[in-house]
Structure formats: structure tokens, C-alpha cells
Design an enzyme around this catalytic site. Structure first.
Site, PDB file in Angstrom:
ATOM      1  N   ASP A 181       0.885  -1.165   0.000  1.00  0.00           N
ATOM      2  CA  ASP A 181       0.000   0.000   0.000  1.00  0.00           C
ATOM      3  C   ASP A 181       0.920   1.211   0.000  1.00  0.00           C
ATOM      4  O   ASP A 181       1.563   1.514   1.010  1.00  0.00           O
ATOM      5  CB  ASP A 181      -0.905   0.000   1.236  1.00  0.00           C
ATOM      6  CG  ASP A 181      -1.924   1.128   1.220  1.00  0.00           C
ATOM      7  OD1 ASP A 181      -1.629   2.175   0.616  1.00  0.00           O
ATOM      8  OD2 ASP A 181      -3.006   0.968   1.808  1.00  0.00           O
ATOM      9  N   HIS A 182       0.996   1.917  -1.126  1.00  0.00           N
ATOM     10  CA  HIS A 182       2.010   2.964  -1.252  1.00  0.00           C
ATOM     11  C   HIS A 182       1.810   4.105  -0.259  1.00  0.00           C
ATOM     12  O   HIS A 182       2.747   4.843   0.032  1.00  0.00           O
ATOM     13  CB  HIS A 182       2.058   3.495  -2.696  1.00  0.00           C
ATOM     14  CG  HIS A 182       0.864   4.300  -3.101  1.00  0.00           C
ATOM     15  ND1 HIS A 182      -0.281   3.745  -3.628  1.00  0.00           N
ATOM     16  CD2 HIS A 182       0.644   5.630  -3.043  1.00  0.00           C
ATOM     17  CE1 HIS A 182      -1.153   4.691  -3.898  1.00  0.00           C
ATOM     18  NE2 HIS A 182      -0.627   5.840  -3.552  1.00  0.00           N
ATOM     19  N   HIS A 244      -6.290   2.188   1.756  1.00  0.00           N
ATOM     20  CA  HIS A 244      -5.490   3.349   2.137  1.00  0.00           C
ATOM     21  C   HIS A 244      -5.959   3.999   3.442  1.00  0.00           C
ATOM     22  O   HIS A 244      -5.182   4.192   4.369  1.00  0.00           O
ATOM     23  CB  HIS A 244      -5.528   4.418   1.037  1.00  0.00           C
ATOM     24  CG  HIS A 244      -4.961   3.973  -0.266  1.00  0.00           C
ATOM     25  ND1 HIS A 244      -3.876   3.114  -0.370  1.00  0.00           N
ATOM     26  CD2 HIS A 244      -5.298   4.275  -1.549  1.00  0.00           C
ATOM     27  CE1 HIS A 244      -3.588   2.917  -1.632  1.00  0.00           C
ATOM     28  NE2 HIS A 244      -4.438   3.601  -2.370  1.00  0.00           N
TER      29      HIS A 244
END
Length: 507
Positions: A181-182, A244
Site C-alpha cells: 500500500d504505497h 489506504h
């Protein structure tokens, strides 16, 4: 750091071009790649090593954070890149992958250490690990590592997420699987741990006794662009909330880990997800607002509504905006409402966490002719212009006690002599080092889906739950304001609407 080969499936795609290879180049420029290292790009497109390198040269020049005009340095890096065209949906093609990797092992002296990155459509998330396993490319023996990175979405709902986890674990151990998950690679998210647990002034206040509510916003100014067909099968809940934003909730609300180590930190995040108070299907319309952007003129330019976008059905009920209220039922957060908000075609691109502290018990300096002074806020800006902002009241110069809110802020951009790595840069380096701290564990994925599941069911089963419209360039449906408890509280609006003369963002 051990030597190794990064194998990118879907290497001809946009993510590899814009993010992965430029991030690897940035690591290369800092001397942070292993001494013995190379990249094998795998995809269906027919390319040679040289044509792949030339394509990636343009990607590095366009998207690298480091100086890419140094032709000699860039040429040296591009020599690390190799390419293999295969049909990724055919099992027998993976024998070519095995043969190629064995050849690169000898050429690059990488010792059989492989990091597989699935930069592919989700339809291949089960296929590729299964076929890698068929050729024993998943086996870790005699100190050799084999790791698997997969991009979101981790399933489409709770049932598919559980199924995907089972398939992955049939071929790779959980400690070999890195779900990326960036958002967790962003410097400010990681700094949350230091801010909370490294400072004596914040952690004592980080609880129900001093915090009125917590607000997390992830706004995007763009629409769905050319992804209308994909997005209509996803929506804001699946695309942003389940992954996110809930991950940001986990870092915001977690208990202090016993040590700064992957298992301890991820255990505490999981506990937060397990403590989320379920929203029952019959309560969804009270706690969750969904919306869909309509057409609007923004600074004189016409912007299409969601249903006018390419690939979107005219009668689509897919949400491009979600606002929700929920609670975390544990000792620290009992009774404190959490608010999440995300959407497309909002006034600006901004992601931030806002801690709203309780008001003073007696408004000693209140001016009856003015609105009530806002409560103190701690704003943690994730993107853009990463930083931290504290808002508090101070007396204005002159007679009397006129109180105005002032800001005390910090920007990472002010650290001119400090390089702030990109999210993918940090996460790729962590995976190569075998550090899964900022990656999502399978049980946390399932816990997040369990929380979202009743909302998805209610939207599917009850057509009476409305999808509110909102003009492009505004902060979503006005109904979302009704979620915030208290007459003196509302969402934080850091920027003017796009429809105004300009966009000004505070921080």
C-alpha cells in the site's frame, strides 16, 4: 543486503514505467541497491533487452526524483535491466522464467534470491504464484529468499479476499508475501510513529480524554480519467476506504508497540481493525454518505460528470465520494468518533489526518459577536507538501483579549539538505531487505474487509439508500456535513473550491 533479482510481472505497464524503475534508479544513485542485483521484466509485449531499456530510459528521465541527465550514470543503471516476453496465463511459459533466472544468477551472481512483483491486473494474482510454485520458484532453502509483492486490490469483498489469501498461502508462506500500500511508504505516515511514541507532549493527550474527534481526508482533484470501466466496478469504498484510509486509521489509533519491529507494529494495527465497531446494514444510511460528481464549470472549463465519462453506464450508482463516521471500541478511543472522507473531482489533491482536540471547559475569551473559536487541531499532511501543522489560539496585539487562531508548522520541503524518498522507493528497499513493517498482513486485510462488508451489502441490497450528487470542484454532497457531531464542528476545508479564482491550500 543480500544480492537478488527483482522480477516484475507486467513490466510493459504504466506502474513499471512511472514508479518502479524510476524508484530503483533513485536507489541506485544513492548506492542503496545490492552490489549484485538485476531486474527481469516479464510481460506479454514483444521487446528485447535493448528496447525495454530504452523505454525505461524515458520513464526514468520523466519520473525520477534524482538527477537523470547524467547519461553515464543512467547507462550504467540500464545495464541491470533485462526482459522476457511470455504469455503469463500459460503454465508452461514459466519454464522460460526459470531458465532465464538461472542464467541471470550466473551472470549477476545473485545466488538464487528472487523478489517477484505482480504489477498486473488482479485476475493474475492467483495465476502467477500458482505457476511459479509449479516450477519451484517459491522455495526458500539454504538461506535463499523468495518473496512476492502484490498490489491492491486484495480481493473484491471479504469472500474473494479470504480466497485470495488462501491461494497465496498455498504456494508462499505468509512471511514471503508483501501486500503493498504505497500510502504506508510516505514519510509522514511513518513519522506518525515517532510523533506519537517519541514525544512526551503528544502521547499523553492521544486518547478519549483530550481528543474530540479524528478526521482523515484523501481528496483527488481529477476524475476517473480513462479508467471509467474499471472504476465503475470498484468505487471509492473499495478503491480508497478499505485499504489506504483504514491503514491510516490503524497507524493513527494503534497502541504503542513493545518494540519497533514488524510483527509488533502490525499486531497493533490489527488490534485496531478488530476493535472497529461494526456498522449494521440497517444503520448504513446513518453513518455513511456516498456521492457521485456531476458536471460543472471549473475556472471557465467544462468538466464532465461521472456518468458522462467514457466506460461509465448512464445509470451508474457507483460512488465517487464517501464520507463515514465510526467508532473504535477500546479503552483508548471509547466514544471518540472517527470520520473518513474521500472523493474524486474535489477542489484539490490532498491527504491529511486531523486530530481535533476538545475545547476548553470554559470559553474564557469568547467574543459573543464572533463565531466560537475553533478547537485546537493537529494536522498531519500526508500529501502533497508533507508536514505537520498545529493550530491554537493567541491574543492579538492591542487592548482587550481578541483571540485569533495561529499556525505553527513544519514542512519536509524545508529540509533542503535532506532527501525525502518516494513511497515506492522506500517500500522496494524494505522488501529487498526483508522488512515487512510497512506492508499489510493477510489477517489485517480480512479484518478491514469484514468492517466494510455490511456497507457493501447494504448498498447492493437496498436501492433506497441514495447516491447524492455534487458538482465537480466542490467538497462533495452537503449531506456529508450532517455526519459531524456538534454544532460548532465541521469538516476541515484546507483549500478553496476550484470554482473560485484560485486554489489556496493551508500548510
Amino acid at each position: 543486503m543480500k544480492p537478488g533479482i527483482l522480477v516484475i510481472f507486467g513490466a510493459s505497464g504504466d506502474l513499471t514505467y512511472r514508479k518502479l524503475i524510476p524508484s530503483l534508479y533513485d536507489l541506485f544513485c544513492q548506492g542503496q541497491l545490492p552490489d549484485c542485483f538485476c531486474v527481469l521484466g516479464v510481460a506479454r509485449s514483444e521487446m528485447s533487452d535493448e528496447s525495454f531499456r530504452e523505454k525505461m530510459r524515458e520513464g526514468v528521465k520523466s519520473f525520477s526524483l534524482k538527477e537523470s541527465k547524467n547519461t553515464e550514470k543512467l547507462d550504467e543503471f540500464l545495464k541491470l535491466l533485462h526482459y522476457l516476453p511470455i504469455d503469463t496465463a500459460v503454465k508452461e511459459e514459466y519454464e522460460k522464467v526459470k531458465i532465464k533466472l538461472e542464467a541471470l544468477d550466473g551472470q549477476c551472481k545473485t545466488g538464487g534470491n528472487y523478489l517477484f512483483y505482480l504489477s498486473t491486473p488482479p485476475s493474475l494474482y492467483e495465476t502467477i504464484p500458482t505457476f511459479l510454485s509449479a516450477y519451484k520458484l517459491n522455495k526458500q532453502e539454504n538461506g535463499v529468499y523468495r518473496r512476492l509483492i502484490i498490489e491492491k486490490p486484495f480481493g473484491y469483498d471479504i469472500e474473494t479476499a479470504v480466497h485470495l489469501n488462501k491461494v497465496l498461502r498455498d504456494h508462499f508462506h505468509e512471511d514471503q508475501i508483501y501486500r503493498i500500500d504505497h500510502y504506508l511508504g510516505k514519510e509522514t505516515v511513518q513519522n506518525m510513529l515517532v510523533l506519537r511514541f517519541g514525544n512526551g507532549i503528544f502521547e499523553p493527550l492521544w486518547n478519549r480524554n483530550y481528543i474530540h474527534h479524528v478526521e482523515i481526508t484523501a481528496a483527488e482533484s481529477i476524475g476517473v480519467e480513462d479508467r471509467g470501466g474499471y472504476y465503475d466496478n470498484s468505487g471509492a469504498m473499495r478503491d480508497m476506504i478499505q485499504n489506504h484510509l483504514l491503514q491510516l486509521v490503524g497507524f493513527t489509533a494503534m497502541e504503542p508497540p513493545s518494540i519497533v519491529e514488524a510483527t509488533s507494529i502490525r499486531n497493533e494495527v490489527l488490534k485496531v481493525f478488530q476493535a472497529l465497531r461494526p456498522i449494521k446494514e440497517e444503520e448504513v444510511d446513518q453513518y455513511v454518505i456516498r456521492g457521485q460528481y456531476g458536471s460543472s464549470h471549473i475556472r471557465g472549463e467544462y468538466k464532465e460528470g461521472y456518468r458522462e465519462e467514457k466506460g461509465v453506464p448512464e445509470d451508474s450508482r457507483t460512488e465517487t465520494f464517501v464520507a463515514m463516521k465510526f467508532f473504535i471500541d477500546n479503552w483508548r478511543w471509547g466514544g471518540v468518533p472517527f470520520y473518513l472522507r474521500t472523493g474524486k473531482r474535489l477542489p484539490t489533491r490532498v491527504t491529511e489526518i486531523v486530530i481535533h482536540f476538545k475545547e476548553t471547559p470554559h470559553r474564557l475569551f469568547a467574543d459573543p459577536t464572533k463565531p466560537v473559536n475553533p478547537n485546537n487541531q493537529l494536522v498531519i499532511r500526508i500529501q502533497p507538501d508533507e508536514g505537520i501543522l498545529m493550530k491554537f489560539g493567541l491574543k492579538m496585539p492591542g487592548a482587550g483579549f481578541e483571540v485569533n487562531t495561529v499556525n505553527m508548522d513544519f514542512h519536509y520541503s524545508n529540509l533542503s539538505d535532506v532527501y525525502v524518498p518516494s513511497a515506492y522507493e522506500r517500500l522496494l528497499l524494505d522488501a529487498m531487505m526483508g522488512d515487512p513493517t510497512l506492508y499489510i498482513r493477510g489477517d489485517a486485510v480480512e479484518a478491514a474487509w469484514n468492517f466494510v462488508n455490511p456497507i457493501q451489502k447494504a448498498w447492493k441490497n437496498n436501492p433506497d439508500i441514495p447516491v447524492y450528487g455534487y458538482p465537480a470542484g466542490t467538497w462533495g454532497p452537503e449531506n456529508a456535513d450532517n455526519l459531524i457531531s456538534g454544532a460548532t464542528h465541521t469538516w476541515r476545508y484546507p483549500c478553496k473550491n476550484l470554482a473560485d479564482d484560485g486554489v489556496y491550500c493551508e500548510l
